[in-house]
Design an enzyme around this catalytic site. Structure first.
Site, PDB file in Angstrom:
ATOM      1  N   ASP A 114      17.253 -15.568 -27.031  1.00 16.40           N
ATOM      2  CA  ASP A 114      15.924 -15.358 -27.840  1.00 16.40           C
ATOM      3  C   ASP A 114      15.476 -13.691 -27.629  1.00 16.40           C
ATOM      4  O   ASP A 114      16.079 -13.360 -26.685  1.00 16.40           O
ATOM      5  CB  ASP A 114      14.662 -16.040 -27.432  1.00 16.40           C
ATOM      6  CG  ASP A 114      14.532 -17.574 -28.003  1.00 16.40           C
ATOM      7  OD1 ASP A 114      15.182 -17.601 -29.292  1.00 16.40           O
ATOM      8  OD2 ASP A 114      13.816 -18.315 -27.767  1.00 16.40           O
ATOM      9  N   LYS A 129       0.611  -1.207  -0.049  1.00 12.23           N
ATOM     10  CA  LYS A 129       0.114   0.331   0.187  1.00 12.23           C
ATOM     11  C   LYS A 129       0.815   1.353  -0.002  1.00 12.23           C
ATOM     12  O   LYS A 129       0.434   2.330  -0.556  1.00 12.23           O
ATOM     13  CB  LYS A 129      -0.830  -0.036   1.356  1.00 12.23           C
ATOM     14  CG  LYS A 129      -1.968   0.746   1.122  1.00 12.23           C
ATOM     15  CD  LYS A 129      -3.240   0.445   2.117  1.00 12.23           C
ATOM     16  CE  LYS A 129      -2.568   0.682   3.848  1.00 12.23           C
ATOM     17  NZ  LYS A 129      -3.596   0.414   4.485  1.00 12.23           N
TER      18      LYS A 129
END
Ligand code: 1AE
Length: 414
Positions: A176, A100
């Site tokens: 990749d 929070k």
């Protein structure tokens, strides 16, 4: 004895009483309220109560440049959170220390110092720098990684040829592109088989071992199965978009005994979290400490001088967090990336040292003599940088025409 994980925050406010704010965080994020508790309950709750460790207030300096940190009023606040409050996993720690609170005004999480107990639950990289070097048999220079480019819409023979050309250049790793997901043209098992076959073919010419970091993608529940499928097909390294999934997903992969290959962490999505001065998570925590704790063997991040730029002090702080001695925790390879070309190698080696990876996509594939020449140019640049020789001089050595062409195109950064 109570043990604690300690968070360091930088809170900004023109008028706030930072000591009061710190006390509010320590109580609010742990037991909720304190003064209202009956005395008997306080005794029970003591072990759960957060503690303010320090509050260092910085008042604006009169002669500071407008907008600079020195011109602002802020406080560096350290709060210790009892381990008794959360389970031993990174999501629980992040929600406790910056859940929070991350949405509550101008506040940035700078650091997390975890307890020995918490660290014991995070084994970290399985291979680390030493283990990756051992797999490659390369000990005396920065490693060289090349990135697939132009992958979407290409079929297996095209990808295999692209891999082969990169491998011929003498790179140590090929990764990749992070945007290559499971797809019908190059499904992971077939892709791995094709690329590993190309690696073996290239090894006959280069005499060099090579790791192929194949991108593990898909739903979180399927990631470990996907990784094992890739490994069964011959994958000897993995690439993982950690921040899109969360640190715990990386830890799940790294901890699995059957996933016995190095993992490279891609920083995709990091720009949504670290760059703001007043919000988010400091880059050395996000891309340094937490990546290492969660088990990344190699960590990519923007360099100070390429196409996606990060301030130099932040990149050095990331590298430091990945490498500094941390008990039994193995160190991770820093991989400063994005827009890297051979002309940047001397500054990369100067700033990040031997224990780093030089990583390039466009700087390999964009070489005027082709991708194999691109890799060779990088290797020539690395050798020159380690000898302390200027690239312009090294480029005139017989056999270094690839480096010559590269620096004619991209120049040399001083
Ligand atoms: C910071 C990530 C770099 C990356 O993944 C990537 O693909 C870089 O490509 P180039 O070297 O900028 O072409």
């Amino acid at each position: 004895m109570t043990s604690y994980c300690t968070a360091t925050y930088r809170a900004f406010d023109e008028k706030a009483d930072f000591h009061k704010k710190a006390a509010g965080i320590a109580v609010g994020l742990t037991v909720g309220s304190w003064t209202e508790l009956p005395e008997a309950k306080k005794k029970d709750m003591e072990k759960h109560l957060g503690k303010v460790v320090s509050v260092e207030v910085h008042e604006p300096e009169a002669d500071a440049a407008p907008g600079s940190l020195a011109a602002q009023r802020y406080a560096d606040i350290k709060i210790a959170y009892p381990d008794a409050n959360f389970s031993r996993d990174i999501p629980a720690l992040l929600v406790t220390a910056f859940g929070k609170l991350s949405m509550d005004g101008r506040i940035k999480l700078l650091d997390l110092d975890v307890s020995d107990d918490f660290r014991a639950a995070c084994p970290g990289p399985k291979f680390g720098i030493a283990g990756v070097r051992e797999r490659l048999g390369v000990y005396d220079r920065p490693l060289l990684m090349s990135i697939f480019k132009s992958v979407i819409g290409y079929d297996l023979p095209e990808l295999k040829e692209q891999f082969y050309q990169q491998a011929l250049g003498g790179v140590d790793l090929i990764k990749d592109d992070e945007i290559l997901f499971e797809n019908p043209l190059t499904p992971i098992e077939k892709r791995v088989e094709a690329c590993i076959a190309a690696a073996r073919e290239a090894e006959k010419h280069t005499g060099q071992k090579l790791l192929y970091a194949t991108n593990i993608t898909g739903r979180t529940s399927q990631l470990r199965a996907q990784a094992k499928k890739a490994i069964a097909a011959g994958a000897n390294a993995l690439l993982f978009n950690v921040l899109a999934y969360g640190f715990d997903a990386l830890q799940e992969l790294a901890e699995d005994p059957e996933i016995d290959v190095p993992i490279a962490a891609h920083p995709a999505f990091a720009g949504a979290i670290y760059p703001a001065q007043h919000y988010g998570v400091a880059p050395q925590l996000l891309l340094g400490k937490l990546m290492r704790l969660a088990g990344a063997d190699l960590v990519l991040f923007p360099s100070p001088y390429g196409s996606v730029v990060m301030p130099k002090d932040e990149t050095l702080a990331i590298a430091d967090a990945l490498k500094q001695p941390e008990g039994a925790l193995k160190s991770s390879f820093p991989v400063p990336s994005a827009g890297i070309h051979p002309g940047l190698v001397p500054v990369l080696v100067k700033d990040f040292g031997r224990e780093s990876v030089v990583n390039a996509g466009g700087g390999v594939h964009g070489h005027p003599m082709g991708a194999a020449a691109g890799g060779q140019a990088f290797r020539q640049a690395i050798d020159a940088a380690l000898r302390g020789e200027a690239l312009e001089e090294a480029a005139n050595r017989p056999g270094n025409e690839q480096l010559k062409a590269a620096i004619e195109l991209w120049g040399v950064k001083r």
